[in-house]
Design a protein around this motif. Sequence first.
Motif, mmCIF file in Angstrom:
data_model
loop_
_atom_site.group_PDB
_atom_site.id
_atom_site.type_symbol
_atom_site.label_atom_id
_atom_site.label_comp_id
_atom_site.label_asym_id
_atom_site.label_seq_id
_atom_site.Cartn_x
_atom_site.Cartn_y
_atom_site.Cartn_z
ATOM 1 N N GLN A 101 0.811 -1.204 0.000
ATOM 2 C CA GLN A 101 0.000 0.000 0.000
ATOM 3 C C GLN A 101 0.851 1.263 0.000
ATOM 4 O OE1 GLN A 101 -3.222 0.180 2.792
ATOM 5 N NE2 GLN A 101 -3.722 -2.004 2.583
ATOM 6 N N ALA A 102 0.513 2.172 -0.909
ATOM 7 C CA ALA A 102 1.045 3.530 -0.874
ATOM 8 C C ALA A 102 0.004 4.398 -0.180
ATOM 9 C CB ALA A 102 1.315 4.029 -2.283
ATOM 10 N N TRP A 103 0.380 5.615 0.140
ATOM 11 C CA TRP A 103 -0.559 6.544 0.758
ATOM 12 C C TRP A 103 -0.806 7.670 -0.243
ATOM 13 C CZ3 TRP A 103 2.841 6.599 5.784
ATOM 14 C CH2 TRP A 103 2.675 5.368 6.439
ATOM 15 N N GLY A 104 -1.726 7.406 -1.172
ATOM 16 C CA GLY A 104 -1.895 8.340 -2.267
ATOM 17 C C GLY A 104 -3.290 8.833 -2.537
ATOM 18 N N ALA A 105 -4.332 8.059 -2.119
ATOM 19 C CA ALA A 105 -5.685 8.482 -2.518
ATOM 20 C C ALA A 105 -6.763 8.003 -1.547
ATOM 21 C CB ALA A 105 -5.984 7.972 -3.930
ATOM 22 N N GLY A 106 -6.435 7.849 -0.290
ATOM 23 C CA GLY A 106 -7.423 7.394 0.681
ATOM 24 C C GLY A 106 -7.374 5.894 0.894
ATOM 25 N N SER A 107 -7.987 5.434 1.958
ATOM 26 C CA SER A 107 -7.819 4.051 2.404
ATOM 27 C C SER A 107 -8.293 3.016 1.392
ATOM 28 C CB SER A 107 -8.534 3.836 3.739
ATOM 29 O OG SER A 107 -9.915 4.152 3.620
ATOM 30 N N TRP A 108 -9.438 3.243 0.712
ATOM 31 C CA TRP A 108 -9.924 2.244 -0.241
ATOM 32 C C TRP A 108 -8.970 2.119 -1.421
ATOM 33 C CZ3 TRP A 108 -10.993 2.090 -5.398
ATOM 34 C CH2 TRP A 108 -11.599 0.905 -5.865
ATOM 35 N N ALA A 109 -8.597 3.244 -2.009
ATOM 36 C CA ALA A 109 -7.705 3.213 -3.169
ATOM 37 C C ALA A 109 -6.342 2.636 -2.783
ATOM 38 C CB ALA A 109 -7.537 4.616 -3.748
ATOM 39 N N ASN A 110 -5.824 3.034 -1.630
ATOM 40 C CA ASN A 110 -4.518 2.539 -1.203
ATOM 41 C C ASN A 110 -4.526 1.022 -1.027
ATOM 42 O OD1 ASN A 110 -3.739 5.214 -1.140
ATOM 43 N ND2 ASN A 110 -3.972 5.416 1.076
ATOM 44 N N ALA A 111 -5.630 0.483 -0.522
ATOM 45 C CA ALA A 111 -5.722 -0.956 -0.264
ATOM 46 C C ALA A 111 -5.918 -1.763 -1.537
ATOM 47 C CB ALA A 111 -6.864 -1.231 0.706
ATOM 48 N N ASN A 112 -6.386 -1.128 -2.598
ATOM 49 C CA ASN A 112 -6.721 -1.859 -3.822
ATOM 50 C C ASN A 112 -5.803 -1.564 -4.996
ATOM 51 O OD1 ASN A 112 -9.450 -3.459 -3.575
ATOM 52 N ND2 ASN A 112 -9.691 -1.606 -2.331
ATOM 53 N N ALA A 113 -4.805 -0.729 -4.793
ATOM 54 C CA ALA A 113 -3.926 -0.329 -5.895
ATOM 55 C C ALA A 113 -2.497 -0.816 -5.656
ATOM 56 C CB ALA A 113 -3.937 1.192 -6.061
ATOM 57 N N PRO A 114 -2.038 -1.821 -6.397
ATOM 58 C CA PRO A 114 -0.643 -2.244 -6.277
ATOM 59 C C PRO A 114 0.326 -1.214 -6.834
ATOM 60 C CG PRO A 114 -1.706 -3.402 -8.086
ATOM 61 C CD PRO A 114 -2.787 -2.659 -7.359
ATOM 62 N N VAL A 115 -0.198 -0.302 -7.684
ATOM 63 C CA VAL A 115 0.632 0.748 -8.272
ATOM 64 C C VAL A 115 -0.156 2.051 -8.326
ATOM 65 C CG1 VAL A 115 1.902 1.514 -10.312
ATOM 66 C CG2 VAL A 115 1.921 -0.904 -9.689
ATOM 67 N N GLN A 116 0.450 3.130 -7.838
ATOM 68 C CA GLN A 116 -0.070 4.484 -8.017
ATOM 69 C C GLN A 116 1.047 5.315 -8.651
ATOM 70 O OE1 GLN A 116 -2.515 6.298 -4.938
ATOM 71 N NE2 GLN A 116 -2.401 4.409 -3.701
ATOM 72 N N ILE A 117 0.674 6.140 -9.629
ATOM 73 C CA ILE A 117 1.681 6.850 -10.426
ATOM 74 C C ILE A 117 1.361 8.336 -10.489
ATOM 75 C CG2 ILE A 117 2.822 7.011 -12.668
ATOM 76 C CD1 ILE A 117 1.868 4.089 -13.157
ATOM 77 N N GLU A 118 2.320 9.156 -10.138
ATOM 78 C CA GLU A 118 2.206 10.607 -10.257
ATOM 79 C C GLU A 118 2.851 11.072 -11.559
ATOM 80 O OE1 GLU A 118 0.821 12.945 -8.467
ATOM 81 O OE2 GLU A 118 0.636 12.251 -6.387
ATOM 82 N N LEU A 119 2.220 12.018 -12.243
ATOM 83 C CA LEU A 119 2.792 12.669 -13.419
ATOM 84 C C LEU A 119 3.229 14.065 -13.016
ATOM 85 C CD1 LEU A 119 3.400 12.761 -16.457
ATOM 86 C CD2 LEU A 119 1.037 13.517 -16.834
ATOM 87 N N ALA A 120 4.541 14.317 -13.064
ATOM 88 C CA ALA A 120 5.055 15.645 -12.743
ATOM 89 C C ALA A 120 4.627 16.642 -13.813
ATOM 90 C CB ALA A 120 6.575 15.604 -12.628
ATOM 91 N N GLN A 121 4.446 17.886 -13.424
ATOM 92 C CA GLN A 121 3.908 18.893 -14.329
ATOM 93 C C GLN A 121 4.998 19.808 -14.869
ATOM 94 O OE1 GLN A 121 -0.482 18.958 -12.160
ATOM 95 N NE2 GLN A 121 0.482 20.883 -12.661
ATOM 96 N N THR A 122 4.878 20.107 -16.159
ATOM 97 C CA THR A 122 5.832 20.979 -16.839
ATOM 98 C C THR A 122 5.081 21.894 -17.795
ATOM 99 O OG1 THR A 122 7.733 21.038 -18.348
ATOM 100 C CG2 THR A 122 6.206 19.202 -18.622
ATOM 101 N N TYR A 123 5.641 23.073 -18.033
ATOM 102 C CA TYR A 123 5.076 23.969 -19.030
ATOM 103 C C TYR A 123 5.607 23.659 -20.425
ATOM 104 C CZ TYR A 123 3.503 26.863 -15.104
ATOM 105 O OH TYR A 123 2.889 27.311 -13.961
ATOM 106 N N ASP A 124 6.694 22.881 -20.503
ATOM 107 C CA ASP A 124 7.347 22.581 -21.769
ATOM 108 C C ASP A 124 6.584 21.492 -22.518
ATOM 109 O OD1 ASP A 124 9.292 21.034 -23.543
ATOM 110 O OD2 ASP A 124 10.520 22.769 -22.990
ATOM 111 N N ASN A 125 6.063 21.820 -23.678
ATOM 112 C CA ASN A 125 5.215 20.880 -24.404
ATOM 113 C C ASN A 125 5.993 19.667 -24.912
ATOM 114 O OD1 ASN A 125 2.492 20.389 -25.238
ATOM 115 N ND2 ASN A 125 3.131 20.711 -27.350
ATOM 116 N N ALA A 126 7.228 19.873 -25.371
ATOM 117 C CA ALA A 126 8.036 18.750 -25.844
ATOM 118 C C ALA A 126 8.355 17.795 -24.700
ATOM 119 C CB ALA A 126 9.320 19.270 -26.494
ATOM 120 N N GLU A 127 8.675 18.342 -23.544
ATOM 121 C CA GLU A 127 8.930 17.499 -22.371
ATOM 122 C C GLU A 127 7.664 16.760 -21.964
ATOM 123 O OE1 GLU A 127 9.873 18.403 -17.730
ATOM 124 O OE2 GLU A 127 11.387 19.109 -19.161
ATOM 125 N N PHE A 128 6.525 17.443 -22.040
ATOM 126 C CA PHE A 128 5.261 16.792 -21.701
ATOM 127 C C PHE A 128 5.011 15.577 -22.583
ATOM 128 C CE2 PHE A 128 0.847 16.115 -22.922
ATOM 129 C CZ PHE A 128 0.304 15.731 -21.698
#
Length: 370
Positions: A101-128
């Motif tokens: 369990q990760a601590w990313g979206a509340g107890s139900w989601a954490n208990a049911n998600a083997p993987v949680q993924i964050e997308l970092a934010q950028t203003y650069d369109n090519a990098e995006f």
Amino acid sequence: MEKLNKLKWVVAIAAAFFVGATFNSKVSAATINNDYALSSNQGSSLRTNNNVVIAHATAVYAPAKNVATYEKRTWYSNGAYVQYIVGDGGKIYRVGQEGYQAWGAGSWANANAPVQIELAQTYDNAEFHKDYVTYVNLLRSSAVKYGIPTTVDSGAWRGVKSHLWVTNNVWGDHTDPYGYLASHGITKAQFAHDVKYGFSSSGNNVKPTPKPNKPTNKRAVHVTYALHQKGKKWLNPVKDFNSGSNGFAGVPNSAHDMLYIKVNRGSLMYRVHTIEDGWLPFVHKGNKKDTVNGVAGIKGHMIDGVQMYYTTPKGETYQQAYYRSQTTRRTGYLGTCADNGSVAGYDNFAGMLGEPLDRLQIHINDNSKY
């Protein structure tokens, strides 16, 4: 444990912008960087049910490396971390351990998600674009790995789920990642399509749609297209592409507001993004006299993005649209786009959002001729 309020994240990560561990510059888009991974005695020891993969966005414009650094340092004090952060031009940073369990979206989601993924934010369109390909493929390959459907935000309680879906169906107040994706022209429908099918070129073991290795019934497909110069008139149509001024639609250093495209075989759907309106609906016909159903765009509104998908007639050799564009603000064509996602980093659309498109080239084949 509930996820740290993202407003608090914005302040904390921004403060951490100039802080970070040593980064291995040799890490490629498909390699997982473990420099910021929690140790064996850190993080939750609870195993997950394998029902969902959670898609997040960080809600702060900072390098993914800094987000990973911050989560590793504050995982316990702030009660917030996920398994992976994607960003910095298609790189993947591990923090939590898959299957726990990760601590990313509340107890139900954490208990049911083997993987949680964050997308970092950028203003650069090519990098995006690079980040997005890696993010989509990591979401998809994670779901496949754990036997989870690759459908996004369906009514079922299994599949790839956005944090917004968790908010709407379980608990919370977050709406990511859709606001950030929309800022780069990605709709919910497009995101769902991309996760379902994946991109073939970023190396995360996502296989492209099978197609013949050798042409078995290849037929010539010709594409005719034209742009309307903003404030003036329709320009002469172009057939396929070649060198010189007749090899592209558009006028250099000029804005355009309408586009039509038609093919002699198969079918093509296309749409444009305008600076004033964002993405407009797909068009399935090409007729400059029919500005409702046969033309993409709105008169007077500047086009800065084009997207298209070609469908090969049944029984014929698989072919697709290859296309590229230039803008009024830079020299040279941007990266080539392929409608099935086979060109790394530039598969979602042609153009640079915020910069008027001044010329466009298209051809349809089983390989790129650019």
